[in-house]
Design an enzyme around this catalytic site. Structure first.
Site, mmCIF file in Angstrom:
data_model
loop_
_atom_site.group_PDB
_atom_site.id
_atom_site.type_symbol
_atom_site.label_atom_id
_atom_site.label_comp_id
_atom_site.label_asym_id
_atom_site.label_seq_id
_atom_site.Cartn_x
_atom_site.Cartn_y
_atom_site.Cartn_z
ATOM 1 N N MET A 90 -8.998 -12.225 -0.664
ATOM 2 C CA MET A 90 -8.284 -11.648 0.465
ATOM 3 C C MET A 90 -8.306 -10.135 0.359
ATOM 4 O O MET A 90 -7.341 -9.523 -0.070
ATOM 5 C CB MET A 90 -6.843 -12.160 0.483
ATOM 6 C CG MET A 90 -6.690 -13.665 0.559
ATOM 7 S SD MET A 90 -7.013 -14.354 2.171
ATOM 8 C CE MET A 90 -5.592 -13.857 3.076
ATOM 9 N N THR A 91 -9.421 -9.544 0.730
ATOM 10 C CA THR A 91 -9.573 -8.091 0.654
ATOM 11 C C THR A 91 -10.850 -7.696 1.372
ATOM 12 O O THR A 91 -11.606 -8.556 1.819
ATOM 13 C CB THR A 91 -9.619 -7.628 -0.814
ATOM 14 O OG1 THR A 91 -9.431 -6.237 -0.881
ATOM 15 C CG2 THR A 91 -10.920 -7.995 -1.485
ATOM 16 N N THR A 92 -11.100 -6.412 1.433
ATOM 17 C CA THR A 92 -12.391 -5.904 1.905
ATOM 18 C C THR A 92 -12.798 -4.732 1.023
ATOM 19 O O THR A 92 -12.038 -3.768 0.889
ATOM 20 C CB THR A 92 -12.315 -5.422 3.374
ATOM 21 O OG1 THR A 92 -11.860 -6.496 4.196
ATOM 22 C CG2 THR A 92 -13.689 -4.955 3.852
ATOM 23 N N ASP A 147 -9.639 -1.630 1.104
ATOM 24 C CA ASP A 147 -8.296 -1.611 1.686
ATOM 25 C C ASP A 147 -7.290 -1.564 0.542
ATOM 26 O O ASP A 147 -7.683 -1.495 -0.627
ATOM 27 C CB ASP A 147 -8.073 -2.844 2.575
ATOM 28 C CG ASP A 147 -7.953 -4.123 1.768
ATOM 29 O OD1 ASP A 147 -6.896 -4.765 1.832
ATOM 30 O OD2 ASP A 147 -8.904 -4.477 1.047
ATOM 31 N N LYS A 183 -8.038 -0.796 -5.580
ATOM 32 C CA LYS A 183 -9.104 -1.777 -5.776
ATOM 33 C C LYS A 183 -10.418 -1.132 -6.213
ATOM 34 O O LYS A 183 -11.425 -1.816 -6.333
ATOM 35 C CB LYS A 183 -9.309 -2.569 -4.490
ATOM 36 C CG LYS A 183 -8.071 -3.351 -4.090
ATOM 37 C CD LYS A 183 -8.272 -4.102 -2.816
ATOM 38 C CE LYS A 183 -6.979 -4.782 -2.402
ATOM 39 N NZ LYS A 183 -7.130 -5.475 -1.133
#
Length: 192
Positions: free
Chosen positions: A1-3, A18, A34
């Site tokens: 669940m990220t980009t 993000d 991140k």
């Protein structure tokens, strides 16, 4: 669940991400970093389980430093990506997988490099890459705007646009954008 995204440029590499960390349908943090800087020439962008990624990065930093000390010269970006992928694969082989996908990006004497690495131990070199739940959306922006002659500033803008587009449609991505630029090193070859 990220980009996360990585872009190779004529001047180096750019990473973007993000800031949202999700725990299922709950937003656990809105300020998560991140992108981890390994040193002045290498950084890693994280998608997946944060604790696994942090452990792998700490191990990779230590192993990389030991290898550099033993052989007397630094690892290339590809060697560093291979080291990280091997560490991830060792977990899978021992039935304790690291649930991560990583973008390993950096510069060496050959220029800028972006590699994807995951728990299977595979590495793939790309001109640009994305990972995480928002990556299908980010890839749309990257595919339409990438050129081989991008400057770092242009790539930083594209990385921000790709992550922003993903944040509009992906509930696992949000709460702002981080970017990191790693410029080419000036080597003796270039100076001569």
């Amino acid at each position: 669940m990220t980009t996360i995204v990585g872009i190779k440029t004529r001047e180096g590499v750019v990473l973007g991400s993000d800031k949202r960390a999700s725990k299922g349908f709950f937003i656990g943090s809105k300020i998560t970093q991140k992108i981890a800087k390994v040193d002045d020439t290498l950084a890693i962008a994280i998608a997946g389980q944060l604790s696994d990624a942090e452990y792998l990065i700490k191990m990779a930093k230590a192993e990389r430093k030991l290898m550099e000390l033993r052989r007397g010269f630094p690892l290339t970006v590809k060697e560093s990506a291979r080291l990280i992928a091997n560490l991830a694969y060792s977990g899978l082989k021992n039935y304790q997988p690291y649930f991560v996908e990583l973008l390993v990006a950096g510069v060496d004497e050959e220029g800028g490099h972006v590699y994807t690495a995951d728990m299977s131990g595979a590495i793939i070199g790309e001109d640009f890459a994305s990972s995480g739940s928002g990556s299908p959306i980010a890839y749309g922006v990257l595919e339409s705007l990438y050129r081989k002659d991008l400057s770092n500033n242009e790539a930083k803008e594209i990385a921000s646009r790709a992550v922003a587009a993903a944040m509009e449609r992906d509930p696992g991505s949000g709460n702002g954008i981080d970017t990191m630029v790693i410029p080419h090193l000036i080597t003796v070859k270039e100076a001569a």
